[in-house]
Design a protein around this motif. Structure first.
Motif, PDB file in Angstrom:
ATOM      1  N   ASP A 182     -53.609 -27.853  40.839  1.00  0.00           N
ATOM      2  CA  ASP A 182     -53.835 -29.166  41.455  1.00  0.00           C
ATOM      3  C   ASP A 182     -54.451 -29.029  42.844  1.00  0.00           C
ATOM      4  OD1 ASP A 182     -52.787 -30.585  39.303  1.00  0.00           O
ATOM      5  OD2 ASP A 182     -50.736 -30.398  40.062  1.00  0.00           O
ATOM      6  N   GLU A 202     -48.223 -29.930  32.593  1.00  0.00           N
ATOM      7  CA  GLU A 202     -48.095 -31.266  33.181  1.00  0.00           C
ATOM      8  C   GLU A 202     -46.879 -31.403  34.090  1.00  0.00           C
ATOM      9  OE1 GLU A 202     -50.409 -33.390  32.865  1.00  0.00           O
ATOM     10  OE2 GLU A 202     -51.573 -32.399  31.290  1.00  0.00           O
ATOM     11  N   ASN A 238     -61.542 -29.873  34.635  1.00  0.00           N
ATOM     12  CA  ASN A 238     -60.741 -31.061  34.348  1.00  0.00           C
ATOM     13  C   ASN A 238     -60.627 -31.301  32.846  1.00  0.00           C
ATOM     14  OD1 ASN A 238     -59.848 -32.174  36.908  1.00  0.00           O
ATOM     15  ND2 ASN A 238     -61.999 -32.472  37.369  1.00  0.00           N
ATOM     16  N   LYS A 239     -61.692 -30.998  32.119  1.00  0.00           N
ATOM     17  CA  LYS A 239     -61.628 -31.101  30.661  1.00  0.00           C
ATOM     18  C   LYS A 239     -60.672 -30.043  30.104  1.00  0.00           C
ATOM     19  CE  LYS A 239     -63.307 -33.298  27.967  1.00  0.00           C
ATOM     20  NZ  LYS A 239     -62.768 -34.413  27.139  1.00  0.00           N
ATOM     21  N   GLU A 287     -61.167 -23.936  45.898  1.00  0.00           N
ATOM     22  CA  GLU A 287     -59.939 -23.626  45.172  1.00  0.00           C
ATOM     23  C   GLU A 287     -59.121 -22.601  45.953  1.00  0.00           C
ATOM     24  OE1 GLU A 287     -61.456 -22.006  41.576  1.00  0.00           O
ATOM     25  OE2 GLU A 287     -62.807 -23.693  41.229  1.00  0.00           O
ATOM     26  N   ARG A 332     -58.079 -28.903  31.434  1.00  0.00           N
ATOM     27  CA  ARG A 332     -56.701 -29.363  31.646  1.00  0.00           C
ATOM     28  C   ARG A 332     -56.254 -30.232  30.470  1.00  0.00           C
ATOM     29  NH1 ARG A 332     -57.282 -31.122  36.479  1.00  0.00           N
ATOM     30  NH2 ARG A 332     -56.148 -29.559  37.712  1.00  0.00           N
ATOM     31  N   GLU A 333     -57.170 -31.055  29.927  1.00  0.00           N
ATOM     32  CA  GLU A 333     -56.842 -31.896  28.767  1.00  0.00           C
ATOM     33  C   GLU A 333     -56.548 -31.053  27.536  1.00  0.00           C
ATOM     34  OE1 GLU A 333     -59.915 -34.720  28.041  1.00  0.00           O
ATOM     35  OE2 GLU A 333     -60.021 -35.382  30.136  1.00  0.00           O
ATOM     36  N   TRP A 368     -66.540 -28.212  37.982  1.00  0.00           N
ATOM     37  CA  TRP A 368     -65.431 -29.128  38.276  1.00  0.00           C
ATOM     38  C   TRP A 368     -65.071 -29.962  37.041  1.00  0.00           C
ATOM     39  CZ3 TRP A 368     -62.235 -30.031  42.390  1.00  0.00           C
ATOM     40  CH2 TRP A 368     -61.559 -31.241  42.426  1.00  0.00           C
ATOM     41  N   GLU A 369     -66.077 -30.533  36.394  1.00  0.00           N
ATOM     42  CA  GLU A 369     -65.826 -31.364  35.213  1.00  0.00           C
ATOM     43  C   GLU A 369     -65.252 -30.532  34.069  1.00  0.00           C
ATOM     44  OE1 GLU A 369     -68.979 -34.906  35.013  1.00  0.00           O
ATOM     45  OE2 GLU A 369     -69.935 -32.938  35.246  1.00  0.00           O
TER      46      GLU A 369
END
Length: 696
Positions: free
Chosen positions: A249, A24, A238-239, A109, A241-242, A234-235
Motif C-alpha cells: 500500500d 486484503e 493495481n490489476k 515504492e 492486486r485484484e 502502476w496500472e
C-alpha cells in the motif's frame, strides 16, 4: 456432494480466505474455522489421491523430502538496480529522464530488504519460483515458495495473461526474526545477522516443512510477460492486486520532483514502525514505452533507481578486539561491543576492516564508537566520539603475529590487509580452504558444513582437500552428530563431485584472486589444468580478464610443492582436470549463418546459439548479406526486421528452427516463404515490443 466437487469447493474457499487474510487484511473466518476446513481437505485428498493438485492450499505446509535446487534460466533477466545515497544524484536521474521523455510519471515504492524472487504463472496457476541468482540463472525454489501464504497458488478472476511473471521480495518479518534468533541462541546455534540473511537462508533450505515454519512473507512489485493488461507499471500492479497478489500500500504515483521527495521523506519516517525491514525507496518510470526508450546499461535499467536511506547509527563502547584468519590468510579485526539496539537487532560485534581503517578512525580500546549497519552483514564502526574518550587511552596496536599459529604477519604491496604466510600450517586457513572446496559453487559436496570440516581437521582425518577423497564411511559414522546415514550421504556426494566440470574444479582449488568468472575464462582458454600449470605468466595473462596480478598468483600457487602434491592426489581421485570436448550433434545446419533477435518461449538465446553451433551452423551478431536466416522471437528490434526484409534474408520462428534441426534445412526452407512482403507461417515478431518487459 461428490468428493471431487467438495474438494474443489474447499480449495476455492480456502484460497479466497487466504487472499482476504494476507492480501486484503480482512479475515473472513476465524483461525479455527480455517483450520477445520483445511483439515477436511487434507483428509479428502488423502482418501482420493487421484484429485491431487500441487497448488492445493494443503501444500502450504511443505514436505520433509529433500529438495535439490535446479538451476533455471530466467526468461526475462532479473536486472539489479543502480543505487544512490545522494539526493543530488537522484535529481540527476530525474533531470536526465525528463529531458529525454518530457513530462512523465514515476512510480515510487519502498525498497524491501529481503531476497528477490520471480514467480511464473500459467493459466492462472503458480508453476515456478526462481531466485535472482546472477540475474540470468537462478535456483528453482518452487516447493519452498508454495509454503508462503502471501503468494497466491491460484489467481482470482479470469482476465490474467496466459503466461506472465511477477517479481517481488521475500522477507522475514521482524517479529518472526526475533523469535527465530531467540530459539537459535537457546540451543547454542549462531543467530542470523539480520532478517535479510534469515530470509535468504530459509528460502534455500532443503526441507520445505521447515521453510513453512519460518513464516516468510512476500511483496510483489513488478510484472513481466506478453499481453499484459496495461502499458503502465502502476496500472498493472493495481490489476495484480485484484488477482490476489500482495502489493504494498506504500506506493505513490508522482509527477514532479517535489512529489518524489515527499514520498522519500514519508518513507524514511515510516520505516522504523513497519513490521519488516526497508532500506530505501525505488523510483521507476511508469510507462513501458518510455522504459523501452530509456533502455538499460549492461547491469541496470536506465529507467529506475534505488535511493538508499542513510544507515541507522548507534553509540556504544568498544570492549575488545579479536582477530580472525580467513582461508587466504587475511587477518581481520572484529570489535566486541557493549550490546546496543540498532535497526531492530542487538549488536554485539562490528567490523573494523583492517589496520589502515583502525588508524584512520583512531579507534582505541574503551572508546565510545558509532556503529552502522549500512547493508553490512556484520555492522561496522564508522567513527569515534572523542569527547567521551578516557584521558589515559593509547593508540591501538595491530597484532604482529598470527593469533592462530604464531607466524609473523606480512603485508603485500598495494594491499590493506595483513596476512599469515603459513598457508600449509595455519588451522583456520586449512579449514577455510576445505569449506571453499566443498561449497556449492565449487565441488558442491553435500553433508559437510563448516563445523563438520573443522571436526574432520581437529580429528586429524582431513588436513587438505585431497584427504576428503580418502575418507571412509566407518571413520565418518562414529563422529559426533553424524552417523551411518550422514556418512553414506557424504560418500555419495564425494563420488558425484568427481563429475564436477573443470572450470568449477579450478575455482575450488582456492587460488588467490581466481574467482568463478576467472576460473571459467581460464578453463575456456586453456581447456586443461596441465595447460594452465605449464603456461607462463605472459601466456596466462592472454586469457580473458586475467591480468598480471592474477597470472602471478596462479604461477605462485603451482610453484608450491604442497599444492602440487594436492593436485596430483586430486587427479588420482578422479577429479575433472580437463574440459569436455565440444561435440557436433549433427550437420543439419552446416554452412548456415544465423542471426538471433528477440526473446523465445522454449529456449534462451544462449541455448539457441549453442544449438546452432552444435548442429554445424554459425552465429552472426547482425543482419547482413552473409546471413541466411533471421531467427525471430518476440520483442525483436524493428531495425533488424527491416534490414532482413530489404536483403531478402529468410525469417524463421522458434518452431521453424526446431524443425530445421530435426528434419534438415532443405525441406523446412522450401516450405518457408521469404520475408519480403509475403506472409509467414510462424509467429509474427512483436516489432514494436509492446506487452513484454525485461525487469530487474
Amino acid at each position: 456432494m461428490a468428493p471431487k466437487e467438495r474438494i474443489e469447493e474447499l480449495r476455492e474457499k480456502l484460497n479466497e480466505y487466504n487472499r482476504l487474510y494476507y492480501v486484503e487484511n480482512t479475515p473472513a473466518v476465524s483461525d479455527r474455522q480455517f483450520d477445520e476446513m483445511l483439515r477436511e481437505l487434507q483428509e479428502l485428498e488423502q482418501r482420493y489421491p487421484e484429485y491431487y493438485d500441487v497448488n492445493s492450499p494443503t501444500q502450504r505446509v511443505g514436505s520433509d523430502m529433500t529438495n535439490r535446487f535446479e538451476a533455471v534460466r530466467h526468461r526475462y533477466p532479473m536486472m539489479s538496480l543502480a543505487n544512490t545515497y545522494s539526493l543530488e544524484e537522484l535529481r540527476e536521474f530525474y533531470d536526465r529522464v525528463t529531458k529525454e521523455t518530457g513530462d512523465t510519471e514515476f512510480a515510487c515504492e519502498l525498497k524491501f530488504d529481503g531476497t528477490a524472487i520471480s514467480l511464473t504463472y500459467e493459466e492462472g496457476r503458480l508453476v515456478r519460483a526462481v531466485t535472482r541468482g546472477d540475474g540470468t540463472m537462478g535456483d528453482d525454489v518452487t516447493a519452498n515458495v508454495r509454503t508462503i501464504r502471501s503468494i497466491p497458488l491460484v489467481l482470482s478472476g479470469d482476465d490474467w495473461p496466459r503466461y506472465f511473471e511477477m517479481r517481488g521480495e521475500i522477507y522475514m518479518p521482524r517479529a518472526v526474526f526475533a523469535a527465530l534468533n531467540r530459539e537459535k541462541e537457546e540451543i547454542g546455534e549462531q543467530p542470523f545477522a539480520n532478517p535479510r540473511n534469515a530470509a535468504a537462508g530459509t528460502l534455500k533450505l532443503q526441507n520445505s516443512s521447515v521453510v513453512a515454519s519460518r513464516r516468510l512473507e512476500c511483496f510483489l512489485y513488478a510484472m513481466a510477460g506478453e499481453g499484459l493488461p496495461y502499458e503502465s507499471h502502476w496500472e498493472n500492479l493495481n490489476k495484480a492486486r485484484e488477482w490476489g497478489f500482495r502489493i504494498s500500500d506504500h506506493m505513490r504515483l508522482c509527477r514532479t520532483w517535489e512529489e518524489i521527495i515527499g514520498f522519500i521523506d514519508d518513507a524514511d519516517r515510516l520505516r522504523p514502525n513497519l513490521p519488516y525491514d526497508t532500506d530505501g525507496a525505488v523510483v521507476k518510470v511508469d510507462r513501458y514505452d518510455l522504459q523501452r526508450r530509456l533502455g538499460s546499461t549492461a547491469k541496470a535499467p536506465r529507467w529506475a533507481v534505488a535511493y538508499k536511506f542513510k544507515a541507522e547509527q548507534a553509540l556504544t563502547r568498544l570492549v575488545s578486539v579479536e582477530f580472525s584468519v580467513g582461508r587466504t590468510g587475511a587477518v581481520t579485526p572484529v570489535a566486541n561491543l557493549e550490546p546496543v539496539q540498532l535497526a531492530g537487532t542487538t549488536v554485539k560485534r562490528a567490523s573494523l576492516h583492517n589496520a589502515d581503517q583502525i588508524a584512520l578512525l583512531d579507534v582505541r580500546l574503551d572508546d565510545m564508537v558509532y556503529v552502522e549497519k549500512g547493508g553490512e552483514i556484520i555492522p561496522k564502526i564508522t567513527g569515534v566520539e572523542e569527547a567521551m574518550r578516557r584521558p589515559d587511552s593509547k593508540p591501538f596496536e595491530f597484532v604482529t603475529h598470527c593469533p592462530q599459529c604464531g607466524a609473523e604477519l606480512v603485508r603485500y604491496e598495494g594491499e590493506a590487509a595483513w596476512y599469515c604466510p603459513n598457508s600449509s600450517g595455519c588451522p583456520p586457513q586449512i579449514v577455510g580452504r576445505i569449506v571453499h572446496f566443498i561449497s556449492r559453487k565449487a565441488m558442491d559436496i553435500e553433508g559437510i558444513g563448516e563445523e563438520t570440516a573443522a571436526l574432520f581437521y581437529s580429528e586429524g582425518m582431513v588436513r587438505d582437500v585431497a584427504d576428503l577423497y580418502d575418507l571412509k564411511p566407518e571413520q565418518v559414522a562414529v563422529l559426533p552428530r553424524l552417523g551411518e546415514k550422514s556418512a553414506a550421504n557424504i560418500m555419495e556426494s564425494l563420488l558425484r563431485s568427481r563429475e564436477v566440470p573443470f572450470a568449477r574444479v579450478l575455482y575450488a582449488l582456492g587460488i588467490r584472486f581466481v574467482g568463478e568468472t576467472t576460473a571459467r575464462n581460464l578453463a575456456a582458454h586453456f581447456r586443461s589444468l596441465d595447460a594452465v600449470m605449464a603456461a607462463s605468466q605472459e601466456e596466462l595473462a592472454q586469457a580473458e580478464e586475467v591480468g598480471d596480478k592474477i597470472a602471478g598468483s596462479i604461477r605462485e600457487y603451482f610453484a608450491d610443492p604442497v599444492n602440487l602434491r594436492i593436485v596430483e592426489r586430486l587427479r588420482a581421485a578422479g577429479v575433472q582436470f580437463a574440459a569436455d570436448e565440444e561435440q557436433r550433434l549433427s550437420d543439419s545446419l552446416a554452412g548456415l549463418h544465423i542471426v538471433i533477435s528477440g526473446t523465445f518461449r522454449r529456449h534462451s538465446r544462449d541455448e539457441l546459439k549453442a544449438l546452432i553451433e552444435s548442429h554445424g551452423g554459425r552465429n552472426l551478431a547482425a543482419v547482413s548479406k552473409n546471413a541466411d536466416y533471421l531467427l525471430a522471437g518476440d520483442n525483436m528490434g524493428p531495425a533488424k526486421l527491416a534490414k532482413a526484409t530489404k536483403l531478402g534474408v529468410r525469417i524463421i520462428s522458434e518452431e521453424d528452427f526446431e524443425r530445421m534441426v530435426e528434419e534438415g534445412v532443405e525441406k523446412t526452407a522450401a516450405e518457408r516463404p521469404m520475408a519480403n512482403g509475403e506472409p509467414t507461417d510462424g509467429i509474427v515478431p512483436d516489432t514494436d515490443g509492446t506487452g513484454q518487459q525485461s525487469l530487474f
